[in-house]
Design a protein around this motif. Sequence first.
Motif, mmCIF file in Angstrom:
data_model
loop_
_atom_site.group_PDB
_atom_site.id
_atom_site.type_symbol
_atom_site.label_atom_id
_atom_site.label_comp_id
_atom_site.label_asym_id
_atom_site.label_seq_id
_atom_site.Cartn_x
_atom_site.Cartn_y
_atom_site.Cartn_z
ATOM 1 N N LEU A 11 -5.171 1.956 5.659
ATOM 2 C CA LEU A 11 -5.484 1.109 4.671
ATOM 3 C C LEU A 11 -6.664 0.317 5.226
ATOM 4 N N ALA A 12 -7.551 0.018 4.091
ATOM 5 C CA ALA A 12 -8.720 -0.941 4.195
ATOM 6 C C ALA A 12 -9.084 -1.798 3.268
ATOM 7 N N ASP A 13 -8.789 -2.966 3.256
ATOM 8 C CA ASP A 13 -8.966 -3.939 2.191
ATOM 9 C C ASP A 13 -9.307 -5.427 2.989
ATOM 10 N N ASP A 14 -10.466 -6.177 2.298
ATOM 11 C CA ASP A 14 -10.453 -7.380 2.964
ATOM 12 C C ASP A 14 -9.755 -8.636 2.588
ATOM 13 N N HIS A 15 -8.586 -8.292 1.610
ATOM 14 C CA HIS A 15 -7.877 -9.330 1.276
ATOM 15 C C HIS A 15 -6.450 -9.187 1.806
ATOM 16 N N GLN A 16 -5.907 -9.758 2.879
ATOM 17 C CA GLN A 16 -4.594 -9.508 3.505
ATOM 18 C C GLN A 16 -3.575 -9.505 2.789
ATOM 19 N N LEU A 17 -3.192 -10.401 1.835
ATOM 20 C CA LEU A 17 -2.128 -10.395 0.888
ATOM 21 C C LEU A 17 -2.015 -8.976 0.217
ATOM 22 N N GLY A 21 0.829 -6.127 0.528
ATOM 23 C CA GLY A 21 1.674 -5.642 -0.534
ATOM 24 C C GLY A 21 1.604 -4.124 -0.609
ATOM 25 N N VAL A 22 0.521 -3.626 -0.447
ATOM 26 C CA VAL A 22 0.382 -2.415 -0.420
ATOM 27 C C VAL A 22 1.181 -1.574 0.572
ATOM 28 N N LYS A 23 0.930 -2.135 2.017
ATOM 29 C CA LYS A 23 1.535 -1.566 3.119
ATOM 30 C C LYS A 23 3.104 -1.506 2.832
ATOM 31 N N ARG A 24 3.776 -2.612 2.354
ATOM 32 C CA ARG A 24 5.047 -2.797 2.102
ATOM 33 C C ARG A 24 5.387 -1.682 1.202
ATOM 34 N N ILE A 25 4.770 -1.604 0.022
ATOM 35 C CA ILE A 25 5.327 -0.584 -1.024
ATOM 36 C C ILE A 25 5.243 0.921 -0.250
ATOM 37 N N ILE A 26 4.199 1.197 0.580
ATOM 38 C CA ILE A 26 3.971 2.671 1.047
ATOM 39 C C ILE A 26 5.088 2.605 2.096
ATOM 40 N N ASN A 27 5.586 1.770 3.022
ATOM 41 C CA ASN A 27 6.621 1.756 4.170
ATOM 42 C C ASN A 27 7.723 1.933 3.436
ATOM 43 N N LEU A 28 8.028 1.506 2.483
ATOM 44 C CA LEU A 28 9.448 1.954 1.966
ATOM 45 C C LEU A 28 9.742 3.370 1.592
ATOM 46 N N GLU A 29 8.583 4.161 1.507
ATOM 47 C CA GLU A 29 9.013 5.606 1.238
ATOM 48 C C GLU A 29 9.203 6.304 2.432
ATOM 49 N N VAL A 34 1.866 3.451 6.587
ATOM 50 C CA VAL A 34 0.472 2.916 6.876
ATOM 51 C C VAL A 34 0.472 2.802 8.768
ATOM 52 N N ILE A 35 -0.370 3.523 8.883
ATOM 53 C CA ILE A 35 -0.420 3.670 10.581
ATOM 54 C C ILE A 35 -1.633 2.602 11.199
ATOM 55 N N ALA A 36 -2.498 2.364 10.038
ATOM 56 C CA ALA A 36 -3.506 1.298 10.677
ATOM 57 C C ALA A 36 -4.017 0.519 9.691
ATOM 58 N N GLU A 37 -4.743 -0.542 9.809
ATOM 59 C CA GLU A 37 -5.416 -1.282 8.670
ATOM 60 C C GLU A 37 -6.452 -2.068 9.176
ATOM 61 N N PHE A 38 -7.578 -2.306 8.348
ATOM 62 C CA PHE A 38 -8.625 -2.798 8.539
ATOM 63 C C PHE A 38 -9.146 -3.800 7.436
ATOM 64 N N SER A 39 -9.997 -4.576 7.750
ATOM 65 C CA SER A 39 -10.564 -5.695 6.936
ATOM 66 C C SER A 39 -11.925 -5.095 6.126
ATOM 67 N N ASP A 40 -12.360 -3.834 6.618
ATOM 68 C CA ASP A 40 -13.635 -3.426 6.147
ATOM 69 C C ASP A 40 -13.828 -2.100 6.475
ATOM 70 N N LEU A 116 0.903 4.213 -7.347
ATOM 71 C CA LEU A 116 0.355 4.268 -5.816
ATOM 72 C C LEU A 116 0.933 5.196 -5.286
ATOM 73 N N VAL A 117 2.278 5.571 -5.317
ATOM 74 C CA VAL A 117 3.021 6.584 -4.200
ATOM 75 C C VAL A 117 2.583 7.841 -4.929
ATOM 76 N N GLU A 118 2.496 8.068 -6.154
ATOM 77 C CA GLU A 118 2.160 9.479 -6.588
ATOM 78 C C GLU A 118 0.842 9.848 -6.281
ATOM 79 N N ALA A 119 -0.012 9.027 -6.344
ATOM 80 C CA ALA A 119 -1.627 8.930 -6.266
ATOM 81 C C ALA A 119 -1.738 9.461 -4.820
ATOM 82 N N ILE A 120 -1.085 8.822 -3.943
ATOM 83 C CA ILE A 120 -1.059 9.134 -2.399
ATOM 84 C C ILE A 120 -0.497 10.643 -2.165
#
Length: 234
Positions: A11-17, A21-29, A34-40, A116-120
Motif C-alpha cells: 500500500l502506497a499513499d502519502d496520507h498516513q491516516l 484506515g485501508v490497512k485496517r479494512i484489509i487486515n480484517l479479511e 498488507v505486508i508493506a506500506e510506503f508514503s510514495d 475495496l475488498v472485492e476489487a483487491i
Amino acid sequence: MSQKDKIRIILADDHQLFREGVKRIINLEEDMEVIAEFSDGTGVLNNYNGIKPDVILLDINMPHLNGVETTKKVKELYPEAKIMILSIHDDEGYVFETLRAGASGYLLKDMDAETLVEAIREISEGKAYIHPEVTGKVINEYRRLSLKEQNEGLPEKPVFIKNAVDWRAILTTREIEVLQLMAEGNSNRSIGEKLFISEKTVKNHVSNILQKMDVQDRTQAVITAIKNGWVNLE
C-alpha cells in the motif's frame, strides 16, 4: 489460512491516516494482508522485487513519484505486477491514463470497505476492476472514441461476442436487467436495491453474465453489450 495463502498487498499513499484506515479494512479479511506500506512510489519501486506482492495499491497523487509514474516504472521492470490506483478523481481521463500506464484497476477513495475488498480479490485473480461510479463515464468515452474512429474510416474494433445479434441468445431477462444497471455504473448493492434482490444474488448474476459472455470483468461485459446494442446509456 496460512500466511502464504493470503493475498499479499503493498500500500502506497502519502496520507498516513488514509493508509491506516485501508490497512485496517484489509487486515480484517482472512485471505489478505498488507505486508508493506510506503508514503510514495519510490518505496514501492525499490522494494517490489524483495517483497513480490500479489497486489499493489497506489495513490494517484503522491510526492516524488506519483501513482501513474510508479505504475509505468514497475510494469517496465515487472510486467507481472498487478496494480490498482486509488484516486479522488472520477474523471475518465484519469482512468484511461492509469490503464495505459499498465494498471489493472481504478478505485475512488470514497469507496466502502466491501468495494475495496472485492476489487483487491478481482485484481489478484488477474481481472480488471473500475469503480462502478466511473464505469459509465469510461464507457461513454469509449463510445466517443469508437465513433470517431468510424467517422475517420478506421477499422472498427472487434466485437467480443460474434454472431450474437440478440441478447436472448446469451442471457436471461434478469441478467440483461443486471447488465443494464452495471452499464449505468451501479454497484452490486445498488443493483440489488433497484431490483429488490439480495446482493449475493446480484453477485451470482454478474458471475453468470461474465461466464456466458466469455469476458474477464464488468467493463468488458458492458463494452461488449454496448457494441451489440444490448444496453443503452442515453
